[in-house]
Design a protein around this motif. Structure first.
Motif, PDB file in Angstrom:
ATOM      1  N   ASN A   1     -57.351  -2.131   1.811  1.00  0.00           N
ATOM      2  CA  ASN A   1     -56.657  -2.425   0.561  1.00  0.00           C
ATOM      3  C   ASN A   1     -56.687  -3.936   0.337  1.00  0.00           C
ATOM      4  O   ASN A   1     -56.431  -4.720   1.246  1.00  0.00           O
ATOM      5  N   THR A  24     -56.838 -10.395  -8.378  1.00  0.00           N
ATOM      6  CA  THR A  24     -56.394 -11.175  -9.523  1.00  0.00           C
ATOM      7  C   THR A  24     -57.481 -11.091 -10.582  1.00  0.00           C
ATOM      8  O   THR A  24     -58.616 -11.496 -10.347  1.00  0.00           O
ATOM      9  N   SER A  54     -53.772 -10.701 -14.628  1.00  0.00           N
ATOM     10  CA  SER A  54     -53.213  -9.447 -14.128  1.00  0.00           C
ATOM     11  C   SER A  54     -53.423  -9.390 -12.628  1.00  0.00           C
ATOM     12  O   SER A  54     -54.498  -9.723 -12.138  1.00  0.00           O
ATOM     13  N   LYS A  55     -52.395  -8.959 -11.921  1.00  0.00           N
ATOM     14  CA  LYS A  55     -52.494  -8.829 -10.465  1.00  0.00           C
ATOM     15  C   LYS A  55     -52.275  -7.376 -10.095  1.00  0.00           C
ATOM     16  O   LYS A  55     -51.345  -6.735 -10.579  1.00  0.00           O
ATOM     17  N   THR A  56     -53.155  -6.852  -9.243  1.00  0.00           N
ATOM     18  CA  THR A  56     -53.085  -5.457  -8.847  1.00  0.00           C
ATOM     19  C   THR A  56     -53.714  -5.295  -7.470  1.00  0.00           C
ATOM     20  O   THR A  56     -54.147  -6.274  -6.860  1.00  0.00           O
ATOM     21  N   SER A  57     -53.785  -4.073  -6.992  1.00  0.00           N
ATOM     22  CA  SER A  57     -54.443  -3.801  -5.714  1.00  0.00           C
ATOM     23  C   SER A  57     -55.712  -2.999  -5.966  1.00  0.00           C
ATOM     24  O   SER A  57     -55.889  -2.398  -7.027  1.00  0.00           O
ATOM     25  N   ALA A  58     -56.574  -2.987  -4.966  1.00  0.00           N
ATOM     26  CA  ALA A  58     -57.841  -2.267  -5.063  1.00  0.00           C
ATOM     27  C   ALA A  58     -58.232  -1.765  -3.692  1.00  0.00           C
ATOM     28  O   ALA A  58     -57.680  -2.196  -2.673  1.00  0.00           O
ATOM     29  N   ILE A  66     -61.168  -0.831  -8.434  1.00  0.00           N
ATOM     30  CA  ILE A  66     -59.886  -1.210  -9.018  1.00  0.00           C
ATOM     31  C   ILE A  66     -59.452  -0.030  -9.879  1.00  0.00           C
ATOM     32  O   ILE A  66     -59.874   0.111 -11.026  1.00  0.00           O
ATOM     33  N   ASP A 116     -56.533   0.856 -11.251  1.00  0.00           N
ATOM     34  CA  ASP A 116     -55.667   0.624 -12.414  1.00  0.00           C
ATOM     35  C   ASP A 116     -56.462   0.323 -13.678  1.00  0.00           C
ATOM     36  O   ASP A 116     -56.048   0.677 -14.784  1.00  0.00           O
TER      37      ASP A 116
END
Length: 153
Positions: free
Chosen positions: A102, A106, A116-120, A131, A133
């Motif tokens: 994981n 950014t 936008s900040k998320t996980s992948a 990614i 999302d």
């Protein structure tokens, strides 16, 4: 023997009363077909090769981790993606045997400067970043990598 008028299209060339002298010929460069990495595709105005619309690089750091840097153009806006492992990154092995990590991602819209900040999920063996999302994938495939919409088979 049937003749066409002077300005009709005839077997890849124009017949202007001079026989078939104006045929289209492949674009050669020193006796070989031109290879510019874009499969000889040209844009609508015939002004050269089509522009590249995405790219991705995978760099291995000194500690052995892989950092992903990618970009893509969508709806006339430039997006940049930067993915890296973080302190809580864990290796997970799926039922199929793939190793997943994981990552923290950014994503910046360079046109509007929104971030936008998320996980992948990063496939360590296949060098792919998913990614979920945003439904985006970044891979090494192609010339200079690919980053864009993920289409399932």
């Amino acid at each position: 023997m049937a003749y066409q008028n002077n300005y009709s299209y005839n077997q890849g060339g124009f017949n202007r009363g001079f026989g078939n002298n104006y045929q289209r010929r492949p674009n050669y460069n020193n006796g070989q077909m031109r290879d510019n990495g874009y499969q000889n595709s040209y844009n609508a105005n015939n002004r050269g090769p089509a522009k590249k619309k995405s790219g991705a690089t995978f760099k291995r750091c000194e500690d052995g981790t892989i950092v992903v840097s990618a970009w893509f153009v969508k709806a006339r806006q430039l997006f940049s993606v930067y993915a890296r492992p973080y302190k809580g990154t864990k290796e997970i092995t799926s039922k199929s045997g793939k190793v997943w990590l994981n990552y923290f991602v950014t994503m910046t819209n360079k046109t509007t400067m929104q971030e936008s900040k998320t996980s992948a999920l990063f496939d360590a063996q296949g060098s792919r970043l998913y990614i979920k999302d945003f439904n985006i994938i970044a891979t090494k495939g192609g010339r200079g990598g690919y980053c864009g919409t993920h289409i399932k088979k």
